[in-house]
Write a protein that holds these residues in place. Structure first.
Motif, PDB file in Angstrom:
ATOM      1  N   LYS A   1       7.678 -17.002 -16.779  1.00 22.48           N
ATOM      2  CA  LYS A   1       8.750 -16.822 -17.759  1.00 22.48           C
ATOM      3  C   LYS A   1      10.084 -17.162 -17.110  1.00 22.48           C
ATOM      4  O   LYS A   1      10.268 -16.984 -15.899  1.00 22.48           O
ATOM      5  CB  LYS A   1       8.766 -15.394 -18.275  1.00 22.48           C
ATOM      6  N   GLU A   2      11.019 -17.628 -17.907  1.00 23.39           N
ATOM      7  CA  GLU A   2      12.327 -18.070 -17.411  1.00 23.39           C
ATOM      8  C   GLU A   2      13.061 -16.962 -16.652  1.00 23.39           C
ATOM      9  O   GLU A   2      13.731 -17.221 -15.649  1.00 23.39           O
ATOM     10  CB  GLU A   2      13.181 -18.579 -18.569  1.00 23.39           C
ATOM     11  N   LYS A   3      12.909 -15.706 -17.099  1.00 28.24           N
ATOM     12  CA  LYS A   3      13.626 -14.617 -16.430  1.00 28.24           C
ATOM     13  C   LYS A   3      13.106 -14.346 -15.017  1.00 28.24           C
ATOM     14  O   LYS A   3      13.766 -13.691 -14.229  1.00 28.24           O
ATOM     15  CB  LYS A   3      13.596 -13.341 -17.275  1.00 28.24           C
ATOM     16  N   TYR A   4      11.904 -14.864 -14.690  1.00 25.26           N
ATOM     17  CA  TYR A   4      11.340 -14.690 -13.352  1.00 25.26           C
ATOM     18  C   TYR A   4      11.495 -15.939 -12.482  1.00 25.26           C
ATOM     19  O   TYR A   4      10.937 -16.009 -11.394  1.00 25.26           O
ATOM     20  CB  TYR A   4       9.858 -14.318 -13.430  1.00 25.26           C
ATOM     21  N   LYS A   5      12.276 -16.900 -12.948  1.00 29.91           N
ATOM     22  CA  LYS A   5      12.435 -18.166 -12.229  1.00 29.91           C
ATOM     23  C   LYS A   5      12.996 -17.941 -10.823  1.00 29.91           C
ATOM     24  O   LYS A   5      12.470 -18.476  -9.848  1.00 29.91           O
ATOM     25  CB  LYS A   5      13.351 -19.102 -13.014  1.00 29.91           C
ATOM     26  N   LYS A   6      14.039 -17.147 -10.697  1.00 25.54           N
ATOM     27  CA  LYS A   6      14.669 -16.929  -9.393  1.00 25.54           C
ATOM     28  C   LYS A   6      13.691 -16.267  -8.422  1.00 25.54           C
ATOM     29  O   LYS A   6      13.593 -16.665  -7.264  1.00 25.54           O
ATOM     30  CB  LYS A   6      15.922 -16.074  -9.561  1.00 25.54           C
ATOM     31  N   GLN A   7      12.959 -15.259  -8.900  1.00 27.19           N
ATOM     32  CA  GLN A   7      11.971 -14.580  -8.059  1.00 27.19           C
ATOM     33  C   GLN A   7      10.888 -15.561  -7.619  1.00 27.19           C
ATOM     34  O   GLN A   7      10.476 -15.573  -6.457  1.00 27.19           O
ATOM     35  CB  GLN A   7      11.335 -13.429  -8.823  1.00 27.19           C
ATOM     36  N   PHE A   8      10.428 -16.408  -8.542  1.00 31.38           N
ATOM     37  CA  PHE A   8       9.395 -17.391  -8.252  1.00 31.38           C
ATOM     38  C   PHE A   8       9.858 -18.366  -7.168  1.00 31.38           C
ATOM     39  O   PHE A   8       9.137 -18.642  -6.209  1.00 31.38           O
ATOM     40  CB  PHE A   8       9.039 -18.148  -9.538  1.00 31.38           C
ATOM     41  N   ILE A   9      11.081 -18.857  -7.311  1.00 31.58           N
ATOM     42  CA  ILE A   9      11.624 -19.824  -6.361  1.00 31.58           C
ATOM     43  C   ILE A   9      11.830 -19.187  -4.984  1.00 31.58           C
ATOM     44  O   ILE A   9      11.510 -19.778  -3.954  1.00 31.58           O
ATOM     45  CB  ILE A   9      12.913 -20.465  -6.916  1.00 31.58           C
ATOM     46  N   ASN A  10      12.345 -17.946  -4.959  1.00 32.55           N
ATOM     47  CA  ASN A  10      12.527 -17.264  -3.676  1.00 32.55           C
ATOM     48  C   ASN A  10      11.189 -16.978  -2.995  1.00 32.55           C
ATOM     49  O   ASN A  10      11.069 -17.088  -1.774  1.00 32.55           O
ATOM     50  CB  ASN A  10      13.315 -15.967  -3.856  1.00 32.55           C
ATOM     51  N   SER A  11      10.182 -16.642  -3.788  1.00 36.19           N
ATOM     52  CA  SER A  11       8.858 -16.396  -3.223  1.00 36.19           C
ATOM     53  C   SER A  11       8.246 -17.689  -2.689  1.00 36.19           C
ATOM     54  O   SER A  11       7.534 -17.668  -1.681  1.00 36.19           O
ATOM     55  CB  SER A  11       7.939 -15.775  -4.265  1.00 36.19           C
TER      56      SER A  11
END
Length: 139
Positions: free
Chosen positions: A59-69
């Motif tokens: 989901k778009e709201k988890y984009k930053k977390q996904f990229i950092n991970s």
């Protein structure tokens, strides 16, 4: 061994999961090398490629977390290939699984009738486990 996984209604075979891991590590590499435009392009391609006909995989709201991970996993993979340190992998895994994130359920099919559902903190946690599993299978 035949392994198929279902993530948020999308079904993947072992080759798809390997490709997903490769794409994920590619995103992480570009984060480390600070290639902002390339990161957005790779992220959008990842979501489009692996979402198929069901729900969006990220989901778009988890984009930053996904990229950092992705960045963390790339750094771990880089460390693994340079150092091959088993203790580092275990410490990283323990730290990552203790974060209080909401879960993502992954169904792993070993044969047509045999299935196990595993709850991970997030899709990046699943890909971390998949990375470790693939390295163990190579040994």
């Amino acid at each position: 061994m035949i392994i198929n996984a279902e993530i948020k209604g999308n079904k993947y075979n072992i080759n798809d999961l390997d490709n997903m891991l490769s794409d994920y590590l590619n995103i992480g590499e570009n984060v480390v090398k600070l290639r902002k435009k390339k990161i957005d392009e790779l992220y959008n391609n990842f979501v489009k490629k692996y979402s198929n006909n069901a729900q969006l995989i990220i989901k778009e709201k988890y984009k930053k977390q996904f990229i950092n991970s992705a960045k963390e996993l790339y750094q771990m993979a880089e460390f693994y290939f340079c150092q091959n340190s088993e203790s580092f992998l275990e410490d990283y895994r323990t730290y990552h699984l203790r974060k209080g994130l909401k879960g993502a359920k992954v169904y792993v099919y070993f044969k047509k009738d045999v299935c196990i559902g595993i709850i991970y903190d997030s899709i990046p946690c699943f890909l971390l486990e998949w990375f470790i599993f693939r390295r163990v299978m190579e040994v």
